[in-house]
Write an enzyme that holds these catalytic residues in place. Sequence first.
Site, PDB file in Angstrom:
ATOM      1  N   THR A 147       1.343  -4.691   5.745  1.00  0.00           N
ATOM      2  CA  THR A 147       0.082  -4.404   5.068  1.00  0.00           C
ATOM      3  C   THR A 147      -0.931  -5.548   5.136  1.00  0.00           C
ATOM      4  OG1 THR A 147      -0.835  -3.961   2.867  1.00  0.00           O
ATOM      5  CG2 THR A 147       1.198  -5.194   2.925  1.00  0.00           C
ATOM      6  N   VAL A 179       2.603   8.087   7.863  1.00  0.00           N
ATOM      7  CA  VAL A 179       2.793   7.512   9.200  1.00  0.00           C
ATOM      8  C   VAL A 179       4.032   8.124   9.854  1.00  0.00           C
ATOM      9  CG1 VAL A 179       3.224   5.364  10.461  1.00  0.00           C
ATOM     10  CG2 VAL A 179       1.591   5.385   8.577  1.00  0.00           C
ATOM     11  N   TYR A 204       3.957  -6.034  -4.931  1.00  0.00           N
ATOM     12  CA  TYR A 204       4.003  -5.181  -3.739  1.00  0.00           C
ATOM     13  C   TYR A 204       3.791  -6.039  -2.488  1.00  0.00           C
ATOM     14  CZ  TYR A 204       2.030  -2.228  -0.048  1.00  0.00           C
ATOM     15  OH  TYR A 204       1.755  -1.640   1.167  1.00  0.00           O
ATOM     16  N   GLY A 226       6.584  10.528   5.357  1.00  0.00           N
ATOM     17  CA  GLY A 226       5.373   9.832   4.907  1.00  0.00           C
ATOM     18  C   GLY A 226       4.201  10.073   5.861  1.00  0.00           C
ATOM     19  N   ASP A 245      18.574   7.215   2.776  1.00  0.00           N
ATOM     20  CA  ASP A 245      17.903   6.258   1.891  1.00  0.00           C
ATOM     21  C   ASP A 245      18.125   4.873   2.495  1.00  0.00           C
ATOM     22  OD1 ASP A 245      17.322   4.376  -0.082  1.00  0.00           O
ATOM     23  OD2 ASP A 245      17.831   5.770  -1.693  1.00  0.00           O
ATOM     24  N   ILE A 246      17.047   4.223   2.927  1.00  0.00           N
ATOM     25  CA  ILE A 246      17.218   2.961   3.676  1.00  0.00           C
ATOM     26  C   ILE A 246      17.697   1.810   2.799  1.00  0.00           C
ATOM     27  CG2 ILE A 246      15.607   3.587   5.531  1.00  0.00           C
ATOM     28  CD1 ILE A 246      13.604   1.560   4.182  1.00  0.00           C
TER      29      ILE A 246
HETATM   30  N1  LIG Z   1      -0.789   3.963   2.573  1.00  0.00           N
HETATM   31  C1  LIG Z   1      -1.564   2.894   2.750  1.00  0.00           C
HETATM   32  O1  LIG Z   1      -2.713   2.861   2.342  1.00  0.00           O
HETATM   33  C2  LIG Z   1      -1.012   1.678   3.479  1.00  0.00           C
HETATM   34  C3  LIG Z   1      -1.806   0.517   3.566  1.00  0.00           C
HETATM   35  C4  LIG Z   1      -1.302  -0.594   4.235  1.00  0.00           C
HETATM   36  C5  LIG Z   1      -0.056  -0.536   4.826  1.00  0.00           C
HETATM   37  N2  LIG Z   1       0.680   0.596   4.720  1.00  0.00           N
HETATM   38  C6  LIG Z   1       2.022   0.599   5.312  1.00  0.00           C
HETATM   39  O2  LIG Z   1       2.136   1.664   6.247  1.00  0.00           O
HETATM   40  C7  LIG Z   1       3.469   2.150   6.233  1.00  0.00           C
HETATM   41  C8  LIG Z   1       3.473   3.667   6.072  1.00  0.00           C
HETATM   42  O3  LIG Z   1       2.799   4.014   4.868  1.00  0.00           O
HETATM   43  P1  LIG Z   1       2.454   5.528   4.511  1.00  0.00           P
HETATM   44  O4  LIG Z   1       1.026   5.581   4.103  1.00  0.00           O
HETATM   45  O5  LIG Z   1       2.949   6.439   5.563  1.00  0.00           O
HETATM   46  O6  LIG Z   1       3.342   5.685   3.201  1.00  0.00           O
HETATM   47  P2  LIG Z   1       3.798   7.020   2.454  1.00  0.00           P
HETATM   48  O7  LIG Z   1       2.994   8.191   2.870  1.00  0.00           O
HETATM   49  O8  LIG Z   1       3.875   6.645   1.007  1.00  0.00           O
HETATM   50  O9  LIG Z   1       5.273   7.240   3.014  1.00  0.00           O
HETATM   51  C9  LIG Z   1       6.329   6.409   2.706  1.00  0.00           C
HETATM   52  C10 LIG Z   1       7.598   7.206   2.882  1.00  0.00           C
HETATM   53  O10 LIG Z   1       8.703   6.340   2.613  1.00  0.00           O
HETATM   54  C11 LIG Z   1       9.658   7.103   1.939  1.00  0.00           C
HETATM   55  N3  LIG Z   1      10.605   6.244   1.239  1.00  0.00           N
HETATM   56  C12 LIG Z   1      10.397   5.540   0.109  1.00  0.00           C
HETATM   57  N4  LIG Z   1      11.531   4.909  -0.246  1.00  0.00           N
HETATM   58  C13 LIG Z   1      12.463   5.241   0.690  1.00  0.00           C
HETATM   59  C14 LIG Z   1      13.831   4.920   0.888  1.00  0.00           C
HETATM   60  N5  LIG Z   1      14.472   4.122   0.011  1.00  0.00           N
HETATM   61  N6  LIG Z   1      14.485   5.437   1.946  1.00  0.00           N
HETATM   62  C15 LIG Z   1      13.857   6.247   2.809  1.00  0.00           C
HETATM   63  N7  LIG Z   1      12.553   6.593   2.697  1.00  0.00           N
HETATM   64  C16 LIG Z   1      11.873   6.091   1.641  1.00  0.00           C
HETATM   65  C17 LIG Z   1       8.862   7.968   1.000  1.00  0.00           C
HETATM   66  O11 LIG Z   1       9.685   9.019   0.550  1.00  0.00           O
HETATM   67  P3  LIG Z   1       9.443   9.695  -0.910  1.00  0.00           P
HETATM   68  O12 LIG Z   1       8.238  10.541  -0.744  1.00  0.00           O
HETATM   69  O13 LIG Z   1      10.689  10.463  -1.141  1.00  0.00           O
HETATM   70  O14 LIG Z   1       9.252   8.560  -1.860  1.00  0.00           O
HETATM   71  C18 LIG Z   1       7.724   8.397   1.922  1.00  0.00           C
HETATM   72  O15 LIG Z   1       8.066   9.561   2.625  1.00  0.00           O
HETATM   73  C19 LIG Z   1       4.198   1.414   5.092  1.00  0.00           C
HETATM   74  O16 LIG Z   1       4.913   0.327   5.616  1.00  0.00           O
HETATM   75  C20 LIG Z   1       3.066   0.890   4.240  1.00  0.00           C
HETATM   76  O17 LIG Z   1       3.400  -0.272   3.522  1.00  0.00           O
HETATM   77  C21 LIG Z   1       0.227   1.714   4.080  1.00  0.00           C
END
Ligand SMILES: NC(=O)c1ccc[n+]([C@@H]2O[C@H](COP(=O)([O-])OP(=O)(O)OC[C@H]3O[C@@H](n4cnc5c(N)ncnc54)[C@H](OP(=O)(O)O)[C@@H]3O)[C@@H](O)[C@H]2O)c1
Length: 295
Positions: A103, A14, A127, A12, A38-39
């Site tokens: 978030t 981050v 969410y 992802g 898969d967590i």
């Molecule tokens: N993105 C935002 O705007 C935002 C805003 C506020 C907070 N956050 C928080 O910041 C953190 C990181 O977000 P991000 O932007 O890096 O998200 P991201 O780019 O969507 O990455 C999330 C990753 O989690 C993986 N994932 C999903 N389900 C999974 C599972 N069951 N087991 C293992 N991996 C799994 C996804 O894999 P797949 O690609 O295979 O699905 C993806 O690689 C999260 O906690 C998010 O809630 C993000």
Amino acid sequence: MSRRAVVFGAAGQVGVELVRELRRRRFAVMAWDRSQVDITDPMAVQNALADCDAEVVFNAASYNQVDVAEKEPQAAFLVNALAVRNLALACRQADAQLVHFSTDYVFDGSARHPYVEEDPTHPLGAYAVSKLAGELYAQAYLDRALVVRTSGVFGPGGLANGRGNFVELMLRLAASPNPIRVVGNHIASPTFAPLLAARTIDLVGGDHSGLFHIGGGAPISWFQFARLIFETAGIDPVLLATNEREYRTPVRRPEYSALSNAKMERIGLAPMPPLRDALLSYFAERPMAQAAKRG
Ligand SMILES: NC(=O)c1ccc[n+]([C@@H]2O[C@H](COP(=O)([O-])OP(=O)(O)OC[C@H]3O[C@@H](n4cnc5c(N)ncnc54)[C@H](OP(=O)(O)O)[C@@H]3O)[C@@H](O)[C@H]2O)c1
């Protein structure tokens, strides 16, 4: 001897930055994406941690489809809440610190000041509820969990994994001749993923635990952020401000969800640079991420 760290959700936005920054700081890093661990599978998590003697476990995995979650709240809850319980229990077993991300959407947006860690939560949809539950699970089973709330994350990882982010969405829309409408009355703290990863690892390095906000710095509306993206990219598409009455989505989003970094700064972490600088870094790294995507 180097410190040992694990990253779940390593593909992802981050996740990739955590891996990069941890390696830069000479941590020994084990990193898994969803296809590897898969967590939501408690045994897979337990087995992964059993073999690696990690001191610190970063959970960058998340279900982030805010609108879709209203149709499939169980799917969101499984990843954002119950899987965090899996991680917390496995960390307790392995005596590792869990670092978990949450978030700005845990808030309802009624504040008119950047949210601090002590502000009451009031999530507005599936969410947001699932993410708040994840925070609670991390804190329920562990005394030293670190929970970092962030906002509007954008990083080159979003480009490489095809999921995208707000910057990429704006650039895609700018390539079409139609005017672009972006909400002008919703304020957040867009956060550059490499800086979020670096500040989070700073917290771990300083042996901090508990709840911290790490947002991008100054509060900004999504409309103003879009304008800044286009200015930084050197393009000038037609951009119009809209609001949620004109542009309805399946879920209510907090109107105001900027995060205060005051707690982080009080303990000595560097303030976030201006958003324009973060965007310049993003655009500098973008060609490499595009090349990685092409393979
Ligand atoms: N993105 C935002 O705007 C935002 C805003 C506020 C907070 N956050 C928080 O910041 C953190 C990181 O977000 P991000 O932007 O890096 O998200 P991201 O780019 O969507 O990455 C999330 C990753 O989690 C993986 N994932 C999903 N389900 C999974 C599972 N069951 N087991 C293992 N991996 C799994 C996804 O894999 P797949 O690609 O295979 O699905 C993806 O690689 C999260 O906690 C998010 O809630 C993000």
